[in-house]
Design an enzyme around this catalytic site. Sequence first.
Site, short mmCIF file in Angstrom:
data_model
loop_
_atom_site.label_atom_id
_atom_site.label_comp_id
_atom_site.label_asym_id
_atom_site.label_seq_id
_atom_site.Cartn_x
_atom_site.Cartn_y
_atom_site.Cartn_z
N PRO A 9 -11.04 -24.32 -0.11
CG PRO A 9 -12.64 -24.14 -1.81
CD PRO A 9 -12.29 -23.62 -0.45
CG ASN A 10 -7.64 -25.28 -4.77
OD1 ASN A 10 -7.56 -26.47 -5.08
ND2 ASN A 10 -8.45 -24.45 -5.38
CB ALA A 76 -11.61 -19.71 -5.03
CB SER A 101 -2.38 -13.38 -1.55
OG SER A 101 -3.76 -13.61 -1.80
NE ARG A 106 -3.44 -13.05 -5.96
CZ ARG A 106 -3.78 -14.31 -5.71
NH1 ARG A 106 -4.22 -14.66 -4.51
NH2 ARG A 106 -3.67 -15.23 -6.65
NE ARG A 110 -6.82 -14.29 -7.33
CZ ARG A 110 -7.02 -15.60 -7.41
NH1 ARG A 110 -7.67 -16.22 -6.46
NH2 ARG A 110 -6.55 -16.30 -8.42
#
Length: 144
Positions: A9-10, A76, A101, A106, A110
Amino acid sequence: MRVAVVHGPNLRLLGRREPEVYGTETLEDIDRKLDELAGELDVELERFQSNHEGELLDFVDEASARVEGFLINPGALTHTSVALRDALTGVGRPFVEVHLSNTAGRERFRHRSFLAPVASGVVYGFGTQSYLLGLRGLVARLRA
Ligand code: DQA
């Protein structure tokens, strides 16, 4: 040897999505670099991106008949999806998890990956290089 590259996703938003976190390269840039490396490694790639968990599960199932392994950035879903983990273990093909990342640095949510414990390996924090390192690792594992 054939490998599937799966973008969750994304990830189609790369290039304009939080560039301070994910950089400015687009998904097409990443795919192009993966194609170049695949040529060097003599591997065929097929790719799939979806924002929908069920579509990703269906793809893993269907592609498993054609490919020897998966290179996956689950986005995610990394942090939420038992179903994606079960799909990958269910088809019995090795996979490498990658993230642009450094997820460990973070937000707390995550830090957990449902997939990492059953992955052949995980690469995170190197931007586009995470994918390239992950592909090298996966191919080495498949050829071992
Ligand atoms: C990501 C990290 C995830 O936490 C996030 O939800 C993403 C991208 C990464 O590549 O750094 O969508 O997988």
